[in-house]
Design a protein around this motif. Sequence first.
Motif, PDB file in Angstrom:
ATOM      1  N   ALA A 139       0.837  -1.197   0.000  1.00  0.00           N
ATOM      2  CA  ALA A 139       0.000   0.000   0.000  1.00  0.00           C
ATOM      3  C   ALA A 139       0.872   1.247   0.000  1.00  0.00           C
ATOM      4  N   MET A 177      -5.667   5.063   2.885  1.00  0.00           N
ATOM      5  CA  MET A 177      -6.838   4.431   2.296  1.00  0.00           C
ATOM      6  C   MET A 177      -6.482   3.148   1.558  1.00  0.00           C
ATOM      7  N   SER A 178      -5.394   3.149   0.811  1.00  0.00           N
ATOM      8  CA  SER A 178      -5.002   1.904   0.140  1.00  0.00           C
ATOM      9  C   SER A 178      -4.677   0.831   1.180  1.00  0.00           C
ATOM     10  N   ARG A 201      -6.132   0.515   4.094  1.00  0.00           N
ATOM     11  CA  ARG A 201      -7.412   0.006   4.600  1.00  0.00           C
ATOM     12  C   ARG A 201      -8.067  -0.937   3.597  1.00  0.00           C
ATOM     13  N   VAL A 202      -7.967  -0.607   2.332  1.00  0.00           N
ATOM     14  CA  VAL A 202      -8.535  -1.491   1.308  1.00  0.00           C
ATOM     15  C   VAL A 202      -7.823  -2.848   1.333  1.00  0.00           C
ATOM     16  N   VAL A 203      -6.500  -2.821   1.435  1.00  0.00           N
ATOM     17  CA  VAL A 203      -5.719  -4.059   1.486  1.00  0.00           C
ATOM     18  C   VAL A 203      -6.086  -4.872   2.724  1.00  0.00           C
ATOM     19  N   ASP A 253      -8.836  -4.722   4.420  1.00  0.00           N
ATOM     20  CA  ASP A 253     -10.217  -5.169   4.291  1.00  0.00           C
ATOM     21  C   ASP A 253     -10.324  -6.384   3.368  1.00  0.00           C
ATOM     22  N   ALA A 254      -9.366  -6.519   2.456  1.00  0.00           N
ATOM     23  CA  ALA A 254      -9.349  -7.674   1.558  1.00  0.00           C
ATOM     24  C   ALA A 254      -8.890  -8.940   2.262  1.00  0.00           C
ATOM     25  N   LEU A 297     -14.966   0.844  -7.154  1.00  0.00           N
ATOM     26  CA  LEU A 297     -15.508   0.394  -5.876  1.00  0.00           C
ATOM     27  C   LEU A 297     -16.671   1.288  -5.476  1.00  0.00           C
ATOM     28  N   LEU A 317     -16.577   2.523   0.301  1.00  0.00           N
ATOM     29  CA  LEU A 317     -15.296   3.203   0.524  1.00  0.00           C
ATOM     30  C   LEU A 317     -15.404   4.249   1.621  1.00  0.00           C
ATOM     31  N   LEU A 359     -15.396   2.547   4.855  1.00  0.00           N
ATOM     32  CA  LEU A 359     -14.061   2.029   5.139  1.00  0.00           C
ATOM     33  C   LEU A 359     -13.127   3.129   5.600  1.00  0.00           C
ATOM     34  N   ALA A 360     -13.349   4.339   5.081  1.00  0.00           N
ATOM     35  CA  ALA A 360     -12.506   5.472   5.442  1.00  0.00           C
ATOM     36  C   ALA A 360     -12.764   5.958   6.860  1.00  0.00           C
TER      37      ALA A 360
END
Length: 277
Positions: free
Chosen positions: A30, A34-35, A37-39, A41-42, A266, A271, A274-275
């Motif tokens: 990342a 935010m990236s 958190r996306v990672v 969350d995956a 997305l 998002l 998630l943020a």
Amino acid sequence: MTTNPHPLRDLALAFRALHVPGDPLVLANAWDAMSARVVADAGAAAVATTSAGLAWALGAADGDRLDRDTALAAVARVAAAVGVPVSADIESGYAKDAAGVADTIRAVIGAGAVGVNIEDALYEPTAGPLRPVAEQAERIAAAREAADAEGVPLFVNARIDTFLRDGGGVDRTLERAAAFLAAGADGVFVPGAVDPDTIGLLATGIDAPLNVLAGPGALPVTELAALGVARVSVGSGIAQAAYAVVRRAAGELLEKGAYEALAAALDYTALNELAAP
């Protein structure tokens, strides 16, 4: 008299335990909060930063161009954004000498990261492609000592750029790896090693977890695991793919007035949630 353990100690130990030859830690690198958190969350067990992606997000080029404070402020935002262990790519340590590397390590721990990559490449026009072994070993030793003094079992990943920058083969890589492990490194990262036989020789010859760089055309994670790899990362690959979407979407919009590149976006609400978990 008892001394309270450092708040990051357990997280650092958990990160160490993820490095298992044959069952590798897989890192989708990342570059901002935010990236990360996306990672996470995956389903990622840990998050690693990419120095290139982090630099690009800040409007700078990769290759020891960022200053320590700017880079580690970004790392701190990543670490604060997720609940999993974070490893910071600190390039060559954001410092001219070993004492400066020790300062960087203390700042890394202050930022909340429990691992680092320290590379041996040199980017000055008049310098050789790689830092001399003894000098790099001194920098790694300073990192180890600084982390230990803080009470954090920081995972020090020694990046060796023999395959990327100077054409060095397996023997040269193993020599550097042995010196860096003796200085206090915990793992060895050899980007550019892609041939199965080469990776197998490195995994066998390095007495520590081996990290390789993967991407399109590389062996699948399952095959890397079978070769004894303990950590697989993709470096700047995801950031590059993300910027490719930006370029494609912008070009389509400006040249054709169309929006098809946005179709796989997305969900906004997901998002946004998630943020602000």
